[in-house]
Design a protein around this motif. Structure first.
Motif, mmCIF file in Angstrom:
data_model
loop_
_atom_site.group_PDB
_atom_site.id
_atom_site.type_symbol
_atom_site.label_atom_id
_atom_site.label_comp_id
_atom_site.label_asym_id
_atom_site.label_seq_id
_atom_site.Cartn_x
_atom_site.Cartn_y
_atom_site.Cartn_z
ATOM 1 N N THR A 56 7.799 -2.801 -14.368
ATOM 2 C CA THR A 56 8.113 -2.200 -15.664
ATOM 3 C C THR A 56 7.316 -0.913 -15.800
ATOM 4 O OG1 THR A 56 6.299 -3.319 -16.806
ATOM 5 C CG2 THR A 56 8.434 -4.496 -16.687
ATOM 6 N N HIS A 57 7.641 -0.131 -16.820
ATOM 7 C CA HIS A 57 6.878 1.103 -17.019
ATOM 8 C C HIS A 57 5.423 0.798 -17.360
ATOM 9 C CE1 HIS A 57 7.964 0.208 -21.202
ATOM 10 N NE2 HIS A 57 6.959 0.974 -21.563
ATOM 11 N N THR A 58 5.176 -0.314 -18.042
ATOM 12 C CA THR A 58 3.776 -0.668 -18.314
ATOM 13 C C THR A 58 3.086 -1.130 -17.029
ATOM 14 O OG1 THR A 58 4.424 -2.893 -19.017
ATOM 15 C CG2 THR A 58 4.138 -1.242 -20.742
ATOM 16 N N GLY A 59 3.818 -1.792 -16.158
ATOM 17 C CA GLY A 59 3.266 -2.183 -14.859
ATOM 18 C C GLY A 59 2.904 -0.966 -14.022
ATOM 19 N N ILE A 60 3.728 0.065 -14.109
ATOM 20 C CA ILE A 60 3.441 1.317 -13.398
ATOM 21 C C ILE A 60 2.135 1.905 -13.911
ATOM 22 C CG2 ILE A 60 4.211 3.708 -13.037
ATOM 23 C CD1 ILE A 60 5.839 1.689 -11.416
ATOM 24 N N GLY A 61 1.992 1.935 -15.237
ATOM 25 C CA GLY A 61 0.759 2.476 -15.823
ATOM 26 C C GLY A 61 -0.470 1.701 -15.389
ATOM 27 N N ARG A 62 -0.354 0.388 -15.375
ATOM 28 C CA ARG A 62 -1.490 -0.444 -14.942
ATOM 29 C C ARG A 62 -1.826 -0.189 -13.482
ATOM 30 N NH1 ARG A 62 1.282 -5.247 -17.656
ATOM 31 N NH2 ARG A 62 0.548 -5.073 -19.788
ATOM 32 N N ARG B 257 -3.555 3.185 -13.128
ATOM 33 C CA ARG B 257 -4.957 3.097 -13.583
ATOM 34 C C ARG B 257 -5.815 2.314 -12.597
ATOM 35 N NH1 ARG B 257 -2.399 2.446 -18.388
ATOM 36 N NH2 ARG B 257 -2.665 0.199 -18.391
ATOM 37 N N ARG B 258 -5.289 1.177 -12.128
ATOM 38 C CA ARG B 258 -6.055 0.323 -11.220
ATOM 39 C C ARG B 258 -6.325 1.020 -9.887
ATOM 40 N NH1 ARG B 258 -4.161 -2.726 -7.214
ATOM 41 N NH2 ARG B 258 -2.060 -2.723 -8.014
ATOM 42 N N THR B 259 -5.340 1.724 -9.374
ATOM 43 C CA THR B 259 -5.494 2.295 -8.039
ATOM 44 C C THR B 259 -6.119 3.679 -8.039
ATOM 45 O OG1 THR B 259 -3.232 3.174 -8.007
ATOM 46 C CG2 THR B 259 -3.583 0.960 -7.079
ATOM 47 N N THR B 260 -6.118 4.358 -9.171
ATOM 48 C CA THR B 260 -6.748 5.674 -9.193
ATOM 49 C C THR B 260 -8.142 5.635 -9.793
ATOM 50 O OG1 THR B 260 -5.672 6.238 -11.283
ATOM 51 C CG2 THR B 260 -4.589 6.967 -9.260
ATOM 52 N N LEU B 261 -8.413 4.683 -10.676
ATOM 53 C CA LEU B 261 -9.740 4.596 -11.274
ATOM 54 C C LEU B 261 -10.717 3.827 -10.402
ATOM 55 C CD1 LEU B 261 -8.912 3.982 -15.036
ATOM 56 C CD2 LEU B 261 -9.582 6.098 -13.916
ATOM 57 N N ALA B 262 -10.240 2.897 -9.628
ATOM 58 C CA ALA B 262 -11.135 2.070 -8.811
ATOM 59 C C ALA B 262 -12.012 2.902 -7.880
ATOM 60 C CB ALA B 262 -10.335 1.027 -8.036
ATOM 61 N N GLY C 133 0.817 -1.204 0.000
ATOM 62 C CA GLY C 133 0.000 0.000 0.000
ATOM 63 C C GLY C 133 0.855 1.260 0.000
ATOM 64 N N GLU C 134 1.919 1.245 0.763
ATOM 65 C CA GLU C 134 2.835 2.395 0.808
ATOM 66 C C GLU C 134 3.497 2.602 -0.553
ATOM 67 O OE1 GLU C 134 5.091 5.624 2.356
ATOM 68 O OE2 GLU C 134 3.222 4.669 2.959
ATOM 69 N N ARG C 135 3.950 1.514 -1.176
ATOM 70 C CA ARG C 135 4.589 1.617 -2.491
ATOM 71 C C ARG C 135 3.614 2.184 -3.516
ATOM 72 N NH1 ARG C 135 6.594 -3.224 -6.440
ATOM 73 N NH2 ARG C 135 4.353 -3.496 -6.572
ATOM 74 N N GLU C 136 2.380 1.694 -3.511
ATOM 75 C CA GLU C 136 1.389 2.195 -4.462
ATOM 76 C C GLU C 136 1.121 3.678 -4.244
ATOM 77 O OE1 GLU C 136 -1.986 -0.414 -4.173
ATOM 78 O OE2 GLU C 136 -0.927 -2.062 -5.166
ATOM 79 N N SER C 137 1.057 4.093 -2.996
ATOM 80 C CA SER C 137 0.855 5.504 -2.681
ATOM 81 C C SER C 137 2.016 6.351 -3.185
ATOM 82 C CB SER C 137 0.694 5.678 -1.169
ATOM 83 O OG SER C 137 0.634 7.050 -0.833
ATOM 84 N N LEU C 138 3.235 5.872 -2.993
ATOM 85 C CA LEU C 138 4.410 6.619 -3.460
ATOM 86 C C LEU C 138 4.455 6.686 -4.983
ATOM 87 C CD1 LEU C 138 7.011 5.244 -0.907
ATOM 88 C CD2 LEU C 138 6.094 7.585 -1.012
ATOM 89 N N ILE C 139 4.050 5.627 -5.638
ATOM 90 C CA ILE C 139 4.008 5.634 -7.107
ATOM 91 C C ILE C 139 2.997 6.677 -7.585
ATOM 92 C CG2 ILE C 139 3.254 4.289 -9.124
ATOM 93 C CD1 ILE C 139 4.604 1.832 -7.740
ATOM 94 N N ARG C 140 1.819 6.703 -6.973
ATOM 95 C CA ARG C 140 0.812 7.696 -7.364
ATOM 96 C C ARG C 140 1.308 9.117 -7.091
ATOM 97 N NH1 ARG C 140 -2.421 3.887 -4.870
ATOM 98 N NH2 ARG C 140 -2.650 5.203 -3.026
ATOM 99 N N GLN C 141 2.001 9.308 -5.968
ATOM 100 C CA GLN C 141 2.548 10.630 -5.651
ATOM 101 C C GLN C 141 3.589 11.055 -6.676
ATOM 102 O OE1 GLN C 141 3.731 11.288 -1.483
ATOM 103 N NE2 GLN C 141 2.519 9.460 -0.987
#
Length: 78
Positions: A57-63, A66-71, A31-39
């Motif tokens: 990967t950069h495509t993994g970052i994009g996914r 999208r998954r964590t901000t669109l949900a 959860g912390e990693r995902e938050s830092l990625i979004r930041q």
């Protein structure tokens, strides 16, 4: 002399307790990693630049973004 079955059961219980703790830590750090990625993305970093600092990967970052901000938006639309 210790009964081998009892010794195994005792060790198994200890390993399962450690596994449960590790899983809780993993979920918290994920959860912390995902938050830092979004930041980082919100601050203008590219997917490739963010990926350079993760195991994704950069495509993994994009996914992930999208998954964590669109949900949450999809949940609000209901």
């Amino acid at each position: 002399m210790t009964d081998p079955i009892t010794a195994r059961d005792t060790r198994l219980a200890a390993v399962l307790a450690e596994l449960e703790q590790a899983d809780e830590q993993y979920l918290a750090w994920r959860g912390e990693r995902e938050s830092l990625i979004r930041q980082a993305k919100a601050l203008g970093a590219s997917h490739r630049r963010i990926a350079d600092h993760t195991s994704l990967t950069h495509t993994g970052i994009g996914r992930l973004i999208r998954r964590t901000t669109l949900a949450p938006d999809l949940e609000q639309a209901r």
